[in-house]
Design a protein around this motif. Structure first.
Motif, PDB file in Angstrom:
ATOM      1  N   ASN A   1      -6.441  13.382   3.737  1.00 10.33           N
ATOM      2  CA  ASN A   1      -5.955  11.959   2.915  1.00 10.33           C
ATOM      3  C   ASN A   1      -5.180  11.266   3.830  1.00 10.33           C
ATOM      4  O   ASN A   1      -4.916  11.503   4.847  1.00 10.33           O
ATOM      5  CB  ASN A   1      -5.528  12.525   1.518  1.00 10.33           C
ATOM      6  N   ALA A   2      -4.758  10.064   3.187  1.00 14.27           N
ATOM      7  CA  ALA A   2      -4.226   9.078   3.865  1.00 14.27           C
ATOM      8  C   ALA A   2      -2.672   9.596   4.672  1.00 14.27           C
ATOM      9  O   ALA A   2      -2.424   9.250   5.579  1.00 14.27           O
ATOM     10  CB  ALA A   2      -3.681   7.963   3.003  1.00 14.27           C
ATOM     11  N   GLU A   3      -1.884  10.473   3.771  1.00 14.89           N
ATOM     12  CA  GLU A   3      -0.817  11.038   4.471  1.00 14.89           C
ATOM     13  C   GLU A   3      -1.010  11.902   5.957  1.00 14.89           C
ATOM     14  O   GLU A   3      -0.240  12.042   6.659  1.00 14.89           O
ATOM     15  CB  GLU A   3       0.010  11.679   3.407  1.00 14.89           C
ATOM     16  N   THR A   4      -2.266  12.489   5.744  1.00  9.82           N
ATOM     17  CA  THR A   4      -2.420  13.268   6.910  1.00  9.82           C
ATOM     18  C   THR A   4      -2.179  12.454   8.214  1.00  9.82           C
ATOM     19  O   THR A   4      -1.999  13.201   9.307  1.00  9.82           O
ATOM     20  CB  THR A   4      -4.090  13.608   6.930  1.00  9.82           C
ATOM     21  N   TYR A   5      -2.282  10.955   8.246  1.00 11.36           N
ATOM     22  CA  TYR A   5      -2.749  10.332   9.455  1.00 11.36           C
ATOM     23  C   TYR A   5      -1.334   9.479   9.585  1.00 11.36           C
ATOM     24  O   TYR A   5      -1.175   8.656  10.605  1.00 11.36           O
ATOM     25  CB  TYR A   5      -3.920   9.370   9.482  1.00 11.36           C
TER      26      TYR A   5
ATOM     27  N   THR B   1       3.423   3.360   2.232  1.00 10.34           N
ATOM     28  CA  THR B   1       4.467   4.362   1.717  1.00 10.34           C
ATOM     29  C   THR B   1       4.010   5.637   1.040  1.00 10.34           C
ATOM     30  O   THR B   1       3.102   5.308   0.337  1.00 10.34           O
ATOM     31  CB  THR B   1       5.488   3.247   0.780  1.00 10.34           C
ATOM     32  N   ASN B   2       4.515   6.609   1.646  1.00 15.52           N
ATOM     33  CA  ASN B   2       4.340   7.839   0.852  1.00 15.52           C
ATOM     34  C   ASN B   2       5.447   7.979  -0.173  1.00 15.52           C
ATOM     35  O   ASN B   2       6.474   8.207   0.272  1.00 15.52           O
ATOM     36  CB  ASN B   2       4.277   8.858   2.030  1.00 15.52           C
ATOM     37  N   LYS B   3       5.171   7.973  -1.554  1.00 16.02           N
ATOM     38  CA  LYS B   3       6.292   7.990  -2.448  1.00 16.02           C
ATOM     39  C   LYS B   3       6.783   9.282  -2.504  1.00 16.02           C
ATOM     40  O   LYS B   3       8.006   9.528  -2.969  1.00 16.02           O
ATOM     41  CB  LYS B   3       5.352   7.767  -3.609  1.00 16.02           C
ATOM     42  N   LYS B   4       6.050  10.532  -2.238  1.00 15.23           N
ATOM     43  CA  LYS B   4       6.695  11.754  -2.300  1.00 15.23           C
ATOM     44  C   LYS B   4       7.754  11.942  -1.052  1.00 15.23           C
ATOM     45  O   LYS B   4       8.818  12.418  -1.459  1.00 15.23           O
ATOM     46  CB  LYS B   4       5.639  12.750  -1.923  1.00 15.23           C
ATOM     47  N   THR B   5       7.508  11.361   0.033  1.00 12.19           N
ATOM     48  CA  THR B   5       8.610  11.712   1.291  1.00 12.19           C
ATOM     49  C   THR B   5       9.346  10.455   1.440  1.00 12.19           C
ATOM     50  O   THR B   5      10.329  10.532   2.216  1.00 12.19           O
ATOM     51  CB  THR B   5       7.789  12.030   2.418  1.00 12.19           C
ATOM     52  N   GLY B   6       8.937   9.352   0.875  1.00 13.70           N
ATOM     53  CA  GLY B   6       9.855   7.949   1.274  1.00 13.70           C
ATOM     54  C   GLY B   6       9.492   7.535   2.594  1.00 13.70           C
ATOM     55  O   GLY B   6      10.007   6.552   3.007  1.00 13.70           O
TER      56      GLY B   6
ATOM     57  N   PRO C   1       0.906  -1.037  -0.027  1.00 16.88           N
ATOM     58  CA  PRO C   1      -0.041  -0.123  -0.174  1.00 16.88           C
ATOM     59  C   PRO C   1       0.727   1.396   0.013  1.00 16.88           C
ATOM     60  O   PRO C   1       1.821   1.389   0.648  1.00 16.88           O
ATOM     61  CB  PRO C   1      -0.680  -0.167   1.293  1.00 16.88           C
ATOM     62  N   THR C   2       0.416   2.153  -0.616  1.00 17.93           N
ATOM     63  CA  THR C   2       1.033   3.520  -0.794  1.00 17.93           C
ATOM     64  C   THR C   2      -0.078   4.705  -0.352  1.00 17.93           C
ATOM     65  O   THR C   2      -1.393   4.163  -0.321  1.00 17.93           O
ATOM     66  CB  THR C   2       1.437   3.941  -2.183  1.00 17.93           C
ATOM     67  N   THR C   3       0.168   5.784   0.178  1.00 20.42           N
ATOM     68  CA  THR C   3      -0.771   7.034   0.670  1.00 20.42           C
ATOM     69  C   THR C   3      -1.718   6.918  -0.625  1.00 20.42           C
ATOM     70  O   THR C   3      -2.774   7.265  -0.525  1.00 20.42           O
ATOM     71  CB  THR C   3      -0.099   7.936   1.242  1.00 20.42           C
ATOM     72  N   ASP C   4      -0.824   7.159  -1.725  1.00 14.96           N
ATOM     73  CA  ASP C   4      -1.765   7.689  -2.813  1.00 14.96           C
ATOM     74  C   ASP C   4      -2.650   6.406  -3.311  1.00 14.96           C
ATOM     75  O   ASP C   4      -3.843   6.822  -3.827  1.00 14.96           O
ATOM     76  CB  ASP C   4      -0.721   7.949  -4.176  1.00 14.96           C
ATOM     77  N   GLY C   5      -2.429   5.284  -3.397  1.00 18.20           N
ATOM     78  CA  GLY C   5      -3.117   4.008  -3.606  1.00 18.20           C
ATOM     79  C   GLY C   5      -4.250   4.243  -2.780  1.00 18.20           C
ATOM     80  O   GLY C   5      -5.524   3.894  -3.151  1.00 18.20           O
ATOM     81  N   VAL C   6      -4.075   4.232  -1.514  1.00 17.43           N
ATOM     82  CA  VAL C   6      -5.326   4.498  -0.317  1.00 17.43           C
ATOM     83  C   VAL C   6      -6.185   5.444  -0.924  1.00 17.43           C
ATOM     84  O   VAL C   6      -7.729   5.239  -1.089  1.00 17.43           O
ATOM     85  CB  VAL C   6      -4.643   4.423   1.032  1.00 17.43           C
ATOM     86  N   ASP C   7      -5.600   6.567  -1.072  1.00 15.73           N
ATOM     87  CA  ASP C   7      -6.667   7.905  -1.535  1.00 15.73           C
ATOM     88  C   ASP C   7      -7.415   7.434  -2.890  1.00 15.73           C
ATOM     89  O   ASP C   7      -8.466   7.788  -2.851  1.00 15.73           O
ATOM     90  CB  ASP C   7      -5.496   8.972  -1.798  1.00 15.73           C
ATOM     91  N   ALA C   8      -6.711   6.855  -3.787  1.00  8.52           N
ATOM     92  CA  ALA C   8      -7.373   6.414  -4.912  1.00  8.52           C
ATOM     93  C   ALA C   8      -8.632   5.655  -4.558  1.00  8.52           C
ATOM     94  O   ALA C   8      -9.610   5.741  -5.294  1.00  8.52           O
ATOM     95  CB  ALA C   8      -6.289   5.705  -6.046  1.00  8.52           C
ATOM     96  N   ILE C   9      -8.407   4.526  -3.733  1.00  7.27           N
ATOM     97  CA  ILE C   9      -9.511   3.523  -3.583  1.00  7.27           C
ATOM     98  C   ILE C   9     -10.739   4.624  -2.669  1.00  7.27           C
ATOM     99  O   ILE C   9     -11.519   4.182  -3.134  1.00  7.27           O
ATOM    100  CB  ILE C   9      -9.114   2.542  -2.637  1.00  7.27           C
ATOM    101  N   PHE C  10     -10.211   5.288  -1.941  1.00  8.28           N
ATOM    102  CA  PHE C  10     -11.146   6.254  -0.953  1.00  8.28           C
ATOM    103  C   PHE C  10     -12.082   7.126  -2.023  1.00  8.28           C
ATOM    104  O   PHE C  10     -13.327   7.158  -2.257  1.00  8.28           O
ATOM    105  CB  PHE C  10     -10.481   6.990  -0.123  1.00  8.28           C
ATOM    106  N   ASP C  11     -11.333   7.770  -3.069  1.00 10.06           N
ATOM    107  CA  ASP C  11     -12.068   8.562  -3.791  1.00 10.06           C
ATOM    108  C   ASP C  11     -12.881   7.915  -4.803  1.00 10.06           C
ATOM    109  O   ASP C  11     -14.064   8.185  -5.241  1.00 10.06           O
ATOM    110  CB  ASP C  11     -10.796   9.317  -4.838  1.00 10.06           C
ATOM    111  N   ASN C  12     -12.461   6.504  -5.188  1.00 11.51           N
ATOM    112  CA  ASN C  12     -13.338   5.751  -6.184  1.00 11.51           C
ATOM    113  C   ASN C  12     -14.721   5.430  -5.323  1.00 11.51           C
ATOM    114  O   ASN C  12     -15.921   5.475  -6.028  1.00 11.51           O
ATOM    115  CB  ASN C  12     -12.732   4.546  -6.606  1.00 11.51           C
ATOM    116  N   LEU C  13     -14.372   5.074  -4.059  1.00  9.41           N
ATOM    117  CA  LEU C  13     -15.622   4.869  -3.279  1.00  9.41           C
ATOM    118  C   LEU C  13     -16.677   6.059  -3.459  1.00  9.41           C
ATOM    119  O   LEU C  13     -17.887   5.851  -3.356  1.00  9.41           O
ATOM    120  CB  LEU C  13     -15.350   4.354  -1.784  1.00  9.41           C
TER     121      LEU C  13
END
Ligand code: NAD
Ligand code: ZN
Length: 367
Positions: free
Chosen positions: A124-128, A161-166, A77-89
């Motif tokens: 979003n996911a990275e907030t937490y 994993t947060n791809k932006k910050t590593g 899982p990445t933070t972006d991936g989690v956000d994408a699933i959330f947005d899709n829902l």
């Protein structure tokens, strides 16, 4: 506050679980009870291996108003991936589900935990990503593991994993703990043998690291010892995938998760995180690769680990750092040494005197 204060002095566990063959049949009763308490559809996040549930949601006691979302396990899982699933829902008009099911391995269960928190917390996911940043309990969530070992079903985190910050870190919060677990060893019968070993040994590795560490918790220690016993029974036996072994490993996974939630990992996990961040290797196989280089630090467990791997005829990749560039080695060093808490737990405050850059690189070259 010392670096090894976990902040988890008052431990929260999963409030309810069932364990044993056929446990998944409890889902009907649990969802029925849930639907009488809360409105909104049920969302099931299912591992791609179980994608048939998308076309046959009735097998999970879901109706046409519910929603099945297949989680890819190609990447962790990445933070972006989690956000994408959330947005899709949300794009399906789902704003307030009555329950979230996570059915799968660590990837799927962690994704379900994160999505549950996002529904009831803004951002979003990275907030937490961090410690105790989630302010409101997430949506009621049910964990159904289909492979055993990580303990993700039991812990208060969901690794992303947060791809932006590593940054590879979960939403460490008591609100990340599942409300209900259904642990049915029948679900693990189809796991490929190598994967079964890699993930199963994550439980063993969590516990050898916790027991060898400086930071200890009396109940965590007891859980760790029993987790190791169960792993030795499973992987030292003739058939690691017999019904009895699969049930034992499910217990070990849960107990190992409870154990590690009270403590820290040690040396294996920081090196393993290096392999994941730099080479994209998945968590559990990366741990096994790291064990190739752990004779110096965990001599007894090193012998035990490789005997168990040999007993099961399991292949662990070798030479994974051969031919890497100087830059990649530097990234490996940085991605390992960043894990201050686990390294302090393993080696004490002076860990950086032991794990010099040269030493870290030599350790990687042994893998
Ligand atoms: P996984 O989710 O990575 O899945 C491993 C593979 O097994 C996938 O290909 C999956 O599709 C397959 N699979 C799962 N169940 C199956 C079944 N019954 N039959 C056939 N195939 C099946 O599994 P994992 O090793 O449990 O999880 C690793 C993840 O867990 C990593 O992302 C890691 O960061 C995370 N993790 C989380 C915690 C935590 O406390 N939250 C702890 C350790 C690891
Ligand atoms: Zn682990």
């Amino acid at each position: 506050m010392g670096i090894l204060d976990t902040g988890v002095k008052n431990v929260a566990n999963v409030p309810r679980y069932t364990i044993g063959s056929g446990s998944i049949q409890e889902l009907e009763r649990i969802l029925h009870a849930r639907r009488s308490q809360a409105k909104g559809p049920v969302i099931a996040l299912v591992d791609e291996f179980f994608s048939e549930y998308k076309t046959n949601p009735a097998h999970l006691n879901l109706t046409k108003d519910d929603h099945v979302c297949v989680v890819s396990t190609t990447h962790e899982p990445t933070t972006d991936g989690v956000d994408a699933i959330f947005d899709n829902l949300k794009s399906h008009g789902i704003t307030s589900p009555s329950a979230i099911i996570g059915l799968g391995g660590g990837i799927t269960m962690d994704t379900a935990k994160a999505i549950s928190n996002l529904f009831n917390n803004p951002g979003n996911a990275e907030t937490y990503q961090g410690w105790d940043l989630v302010k409101t309990p997430g949506v009621y969530k049910i964990g159904i593991p289909t492979i055993s070992g990580t303990g993700a079903e039991a812990t208060r985190t969901c690794v992303m994993t947060n791809k932006k910050t590593g940054l590879k870190m979960g939403m460490n919060s008591e609100f990340t703990v599942f409300d209900q677990l259904l642990m049915d060893p029948d679900l693990t019968v189809t796991v490929p043998r190598n994967q079964y070993f890699y993930t199963g040994m994550d439980a063993y590795i969590h516990c050898i690291e916790a027991l060898s560490g400086h930071y200890r918790n009396a109940i965590g220690d007891a859980l760790s010892r029993e987790t190791i016993n169960l792993c030795k029974l499973v992987f030292g036996g003739q058939d690691m995938m017999s019904p009895a072994s699969r049930e034992r490993l499910m217990v070990a996974s849960y107990m190992g998760g409870c154990a590690i939630a009270t403590s820290y990992v040690g040396l294996v996990h920081p090196f393993s995180a290096g392999l994941s961040v730099v080479l994209g290797m998945h968590h559990c196989v990366a741990n096994c690769v790291v064990m190739r280089a752990m004779r110096e630090f965990y001599p007894r467990e090193y012998d035990e680990f490789w005997l168990l791997a040999e007993t099961q005829g399991v292949e662990v990749p070798k030479g994974v750092c051969n031919g890497l560039t100087a830059e990649q080695y530097e990234q490996l060093y940085l991605a390992t040494i960043i894990h201050q808490k686990s390294l302090t737990n393993a080696l004490g405050d002076e860990y950086s005197n032991i794990l010099t850059r040269d030493k870290v690189l030599r350790i990687f070259s042994l893998m």
